[in-house]
Design a protein around this motif. Sequence first.
Motif, mmCIF file in Angstrom:
data_model
loop_
_atom_site.group_PDB
_atom_site.id
_atom_site.type_symbol
_atom_site.label_atom_id
_atom_site.label_comp_id
_atom_site.label_asym_id
_atom_site.label_seq_id
_atom_site.Cartn_x
_atom_site.Cartn_y
_atom_site.Cartn_z
ATOM 1 N N ARG A 31 -41.343 17.856 59.886
ATOM 2 C CA ARG A 31 -42.286 16.816 58.499
ATOM 3 C C ARG A 31 -42.941 18.534 57.824
ATOM 4 O O ARG A 31 -43.571 19.507 58.067
ATOM 5 N N GLU A 33 -45.781 20.745 56.428
ATOM 6 C CA GLU A 33 -47.597 20.819 57.209
ATOM 7 C C GLU A 33 -47.939 20.919 55.480
ATOM 8 O O GLU A 33 -48.923 20.348 55.082
ATOM 9 N N THR A 34 -47.062 21.871 55.080
ATOM 10 C CA THR A 34 -48.460 22.812 53.858
ATOM 11 C C THR A 34 -47.066 23.500 53.011
ATOM 12 O O THR A 34 -45.684 24.071 53.720
ATOM 13 N N ALA A 53 -43.692 21.353 60.416
ATOM 14 C CA ALA A 53 -44.457 20.667 61.988
ATOM 15 C C ALA A 53 -43.326 20.135 62.792
ATOM 16 O O ALA A 53 -42.818 19.677 62.325
ATOM 17 N N ASP A 55 -43.984 20.034 66.450
ATOM 18 C CA ASP A 55 -44.992 19.811 67.708
ATOM 19 C C ASP A 55 -44.095 19.631 69.208
ATOM 20 O O ASP A 55 -44.042 20.691 70.233
ATOM 21 N N SER A 158 -40.451 27.477 61.355
ATOM 22 C CA SER A 158 -40.763 26.390 61.008
ATOM 23 C C SER A 158 -41.815 26.856 59.753
ATOM 24 O O SER A 158 -42.744 26.115 59.256
ATOM 25 N N PRO A 175 -46.416 18.278 50.902
ATOM 26 C CA PRO A 175 -46.480 17.875 52.206
ATOM 27 C C PRO A 175 -46.329 16.511 52.814
ATOM 28 O O PRO A 175 -47.247 14.794 51.881
#
Length: 344
Positions: A31, A33-34, A53, A55, A158, A175
Amino acid sequence: MRPGKLIIEIKGPGTLDALSQAALGSRLQARIETLAVDRNDVVSKGDVLGRLAFDELAGGLAAAEASAHASERAVDTAGAERDHALASLDKARATHERQVALVAKGVASQAGLDDAAAIFRQAQADLVRARRAIEQAEAEREAARARIAVARAQLDDSVLRAPIDGIVISRTHHPGEVVAPGSEPLRIADPTSLVLNARLDESAIASVQAGQLAHIRFSGFETPINGHVLRLGREVDEETREFELDIALDRLPPNWALGQRGTVRIEVEERPDVLTVPQTPGTPRRRTRGLARAERAGRWQAVTLGSAGGARVEVRGGLEGGDIVLAPEGLHPFMRLRVADSTP
């Protein structure tokens, strides 16, 4: 008509391309993120342009690091056991040698010697087992370090960093969106590497050389841009019988875009003292190109044309220096003409 200099040109279509461009994406599904940049933003090599992202990768890195710490302790423990096995082996060897000497002197029994030999063999086996334990612990440690390197590399993926200096020419995601492996959220091109990728018929390949002067005109722009032949392709398309070549531009058009269409004229030869006429001279008659000459009362005159250059074309036959050539529109054979006096 007076003989003059003629620059022979070869003309062909082309599209604007960049020799240095790069796409930024992800090798894993993630995903966004920015994203800190948009189209037309200028970036430098190493700039952070966005983040993805991951995680689960952060947890994987922590697990790999914990496994590495455990394997380090296992190596230390195996090393201590090896040292203990070495000490036990030295003691068992000394005891066995002493029992051998005592049995030889007749002051010790054979049973004592057999017990000492068994203890010695057991100490040797314990040392071999301790060394194998060290090898296994070291292998597990290297595997854990490799897992750490992989996790860190994935985490580094990332962070979207600019691989080159340039301009953001494409941004296809925002984003919050999920990018698939192989997708390209951002693309960067170095404007200093822009070239016109032109195509010419294979018959022109013998005339074109690197460094030759070129004039490029893009669709929608009136003013041509000068450049030069940068390099020639070494492959001819089997269907179109065309080869490619790159034209370096002295400057860029005010607004440019990759894939923009243009036309290039390449100066391949300069000929002095050549009779020339405009590129669209005369009218055809019986499939022969001709012109109207004032000296013959406007009569149609067949001509032989040669190479073209710019707005003019070479006349190889049918006219001589000093002939006055008239535009054919509105003329007919034996029409009465009057040549205007050009004296001031």
